[in-house]
Motif scaffolding. Structure first.
Motif, short mmCIF file in Angstrom:
data_model
loop_
_atom_site.label_atom_id
_atom_site.label_comp_id
_atom_site.label_asym_id
_atom_site.label_seq_id
_atom_site.Cartn_x
_atom_site.Cartn_y
_atom_site.Cartn_z
N LYS A 146 2.80 -34.30 -28.28
CA LYS A 146 3.52 -34.76 -29.12
C LYS A 146 4.28 -33.42 -29.88
CE LYS A 146 0.55 -37.85 -31.01
NZ LYS A 146 0.50 -38.95 -32.08
N LEU A 147 3.22 -32.56 -30.18
CA LEU A 147 3.93 -31.40 -30.76
C LEU A 147 5.02 -30.73 -29.99
CD1 LEU A 147 3.40 -29.16 -32.95
CD2 LEU A 147 2.04 -27.80 -31.35
N VAL A 148 4.91 -30.53 -28.80
CA VAL A 148 5.93 -29.79 -28.01
C VAL A 148 7.26 -30.48 -27.98
CG1 VAL A 148 4.24 -28.35 -26.62
CG2 VAL A 148 5.17 -30.42 -25.61
N MET A 149 7.01 -31.73 -27.99
CA MET A 149 8.22 -32.64 -28.03
C MET A 149 8.74 -32.66 -29.28
SD MET A 149 9.02 -33.68 -24.89
CE MET A 149 10.29 -34.75 -25.18
N SER A 150 8.15 -32.67 -30.28
CA SER A 150 8.70 -32.73 -31.74
C SER A 150 9.66 -31.45 -32.00
CB SER A 150 7.69 -32.59 -32.76
OG SER A 150 6.94 -31.57 -32.85
N LYS A 151 9.58 -30.35 -31.07
CA LYS A 151 10.26 -29.34 -31.20
C LYS A 151 11.81 -29.49 -30.89
CE LYS A 151 6.70 -27.01 -33.07
NZ LYS A 151 6.76 -26.61 -34.43
N VAL A 152 11.89 -30.17 -29.55
CA VAL A 152 13.27 -30.28 -28.95
C VAL A 152 13.75 -31.69 -28.99
CG1 VAL A 152 12.59 -28.78 -27.37
CG2 VAL A 152 11.83 -30.63 -26.87
N ASP A 153 12.92 -32.66 -29.14
CA ASP A 153 13.50 -34.17 -29.50
C ASP A 153 12.49 -34.80 -30.22
OD1 ASP A 153 14.44 -36.61 -28.83
OD2 ASP A 153 14.32 -36.72 -26.80
N PRO A 154 12.88 -34.60 -31.61
CA PRO A 154 11.58 -35.32 -32.65
C PRO A 154 11.68 -36.85 -32.71
CG PRO A 154 13.62 -34.20 -33.65
CD PRO A 154 13.59 -33.94 -32.21
N ASP A 155 12.66 -37.41 -32.03
CA ASP A 155 12.72 -38.94 -32.05
C ASP A 155 12.08 -39.66 -30.83
OD1 ASP A 155 14.41 -39.03 -34.12
OD2 ASP A 155 16.30 -38.60 -33.06
N THR A 156 11.44 -38.86 -29.88
CA THR A 156 10.69 -39.29 -28.71
C THR A 156 9.66 -40.03 -29.22
OG1 THR A 156 11.10 -37.21 -27.39
CG2 THR A 156 9.39 -38.63 -26.83
N THR A 157 9.77 -41.22 -28.49
CA THR A 157 8.63 -42.37 -28.82
C THR A 157 7.46 -42.26 -27.48
OG1 THR A 157 9.60 -44.02 -27.48
CG2 THR A 157 10.11 -43.91 -29.90
N PHE A 158 6.37 -42.41 -28.00
CA PHE A 158 5.29 -42.20 -26.97
C PHE A 158 4.31 -43.51 -26.90
CE2 PHE A 158 5.98 -38.42 -28.90
CZ PHE A 158 6.04 -37.33 -27.98
N VAL A 159 4.24 -44.01 -25.50
CA VAL A 159 3.11 -44.96 -25.33
C VAL A 159 2.30 -44.65 -24.34
CG1 VAL A 159 3.23 -47.21 -24.23
CG2 VAL A 159 5.25 -46.54 -25.53
N GLN A 160 1.08 -44.66 -24.69
CA GLN A 160 -0.10 -44.16 -23.77
C GLN A 160 -0.68 -45.16 -22.85
OE1 GLN A 160 -2.78 -42.30 -27.00
NE2 GLN A 160 -3.30 -40.99 -25.26
N ASN A 161 -0.60 -44.71 -21.44
CA ASN A 161 -1.06 -45.59 -20.55
C ASN A 161 -2.67 -46.08 -20.61
OD1 ASN A 161 -1.06 -47.00 -17.95
ND2 ASN A 161 -2.61 -45.38 -17.49
N ASP A 162 -3.06 -47.14 -21.06
CA ASP A 162 -4.21 -47.65 -21.19
C ASP A 162 -5.29 -47.86 -19.95
OD1 ASP A 162 -3.13 -50.07 -20.54
OD2 ASP A 162 -3.36 -51.15 -22.54
N GLN A 163 -4.69 -47.76 -18.67
CA GLN A 163 -5.55 -48.16 -17.74
C GLN A 163 -6.27 -46.98 -17.43
OE1 GLN A 163 -2.20 -49.68 -14.94
NE2 GLN A 163 -3.28 -51.76 -15.19
N GLU A 164 -7.25 -46.99 -16.81
CA GLU A 164 -8.18 -45.89 -16.13
C GLU A 164 -7.55 -45.83 -14.71
OE1 GLU A 164 -10.73 -42.81 -16.46
OE2 GLU A 164 -10.35 -44.42 -18.16
N LEU A 165 -6.86 -44.64 -14.29
CA LEU A 165 -6.21 -44.41 -13.25
C LEU A 165 -6.88 -43.15 -12.46
CD1 LEU A 165 -2.56 -44.34 -13.95
CD2 LEU A 165 -3.82 -46.32 -13.27
N ASN A 166 -7.43 -43.53 -10.99
CA ASN A 166 -7.62 -42.15 -10.35
C ASN A 166 -6.58 -41.53 -9.91
OD1 ASN A 166 -6.29 -43.35 -8.06
ND2 ASN A 166 -8.29 -44.34 -7.34
N THR A 167 -7.01 -40.30 -9.14
CA THR A 167 -5.87 -39.05 -8.86
C THR A 167 -4.88 -39.98 -8.20
OG1 THR A 167 -7.42 -37.69 -9.03
CG2 THR A 167 -5.64 -37.20 -7.71
N ALA A 168 -5.00 -40.59 -7.12
CA ALA A 168 -4.00 -41.09 -6.23
C ALA A 168 -3.06 -42.13 -7.00
CB ALA A 168 -4.49 -41.68 -5.05
N ARG A 169 -3.60 -42.86 -7.87
CA ARG A 169 -2.82 -43.87 -8.56
C ARG A 169 -2.06 -43.08 -9.89
NH1 ARG A 169 -5.98 -48.83 -10.76
NH2 ARG A 169 -3.95 -49.43 -11.30
#
Length: 246
Positions: free
Chosen positions: A6-29
């Motif tokens: 979020k910090l690094v994107m605020s420097k270049v594109d402060p309007d970026t929206t973030f949605v975190q994935n709430d699923q537990e994913l293994n490496t392959a997935r």
């Protein structure tokens, strides 16, 4: 890692929206989700699997913190570790590690004797039982692990720190050079203006670690990490944890 992104994107594109994935994913997935563009960004260690399938942003997002290792030992063994002053000394002792862990490969390539198991909880019992001499842990890990096992006769070693290069990167889909470049540029800007260091060193976990670990008083033993990609930015000192300026 999410706050770093979020910090690094605020420097270049402060309007970026973030949605975190709430699923537990293994490496392959997780990799599959990035490759299919269901996920824009993921983070993980520098491994050939990740770097072959995705595009890494080659700035270590945690300053290589996970390559700084402090040992869990039997509480009665501190004096034995006080006599260790070099890699050759350390090679006289056995480390305990997970069989498939990335750091296990690093240790073996450095010719450090290792004893392995598939099950992480077993390592604490094996250490107390004398199957090996020490359990190397990333800086933020050993205090909680020892405290949560008061029935075992374990302690955090006070004298040594093992260091090897290790990076955790952000990854994007192979062809997504636009997002790659935005994250890279934002990261460079956050490092240059000091906001990344401010975020990193004010994180409660990092503050606790630096207060407890007494890093400047420890004997440092360094080994190479032969698994790191040739393009790893070792020459960019500002990307990595600097023990002399803590």
């Amino acid at each position: 890692m999410f706050n770093v992104l979020k910090l690094v994107m605020s420097k270049v594109d402060p309007d970026t929206t973030f949605v975190q994935n709430d699923q537990e994913l293994n490496t392959a997935r997780a990799i599959g989700a990035v490759e299919s563009k269901k996920l824009d960004v993921m983070w993980g260690g520098s491994t050939s699997t990740y770097e072959d399938k995705m595009l890494p942003i080659r700035i270590p997002a945690l300053k290589g913190l996970l390559g700084h290792r402090i040992f869990i030992i039997r509480a009665s063994d501190q004096e034995k570790f006080n006599q260790i002053h070099s890699l050759e000394d350390l090679k006289k002792l056995d480390a305990g590690l997970g069989k498939l862990w990335g750091d296990t490969k690093v240790m073996k390539l450095a010719d450090i004797p290792t004893v392995t198991t598939m099950k992480y909880p077993n390592l604490f019992l094996m250490l107390e039982g004398g199957r090996f001499d020490y359990f190397p842990r990333a800086l933020h890990e050993p205090w909680v692990e020892v405290k949560s096992r008061p029935e075992l006769n374990l302690a955090i070693e006070k004298h040594l720190m093992l260091i090897y290069p290790f990076a955790q990167y952000f990854y994007v889909e192979k062809s997504n050079k636009t997002l790659h470049d935005k994250i890279y540029k934002g990261f460079e800007m956050a490092i240059a203006d000091g906001s990344y260091n401010k975020l990193f060193f004010n994180h409660p976990m990092i503050k606790d670690v630096l207060e407890q670990a007494n890093l400047k008083q420890r004997t440092v033993i360094r080994i190479k990490n032969a698994t790191m990609h040739p393009d790893t930015p070792f020459d960019r000192k500002e990307f990595w944890l600097d023990l002399d300026n803590l």
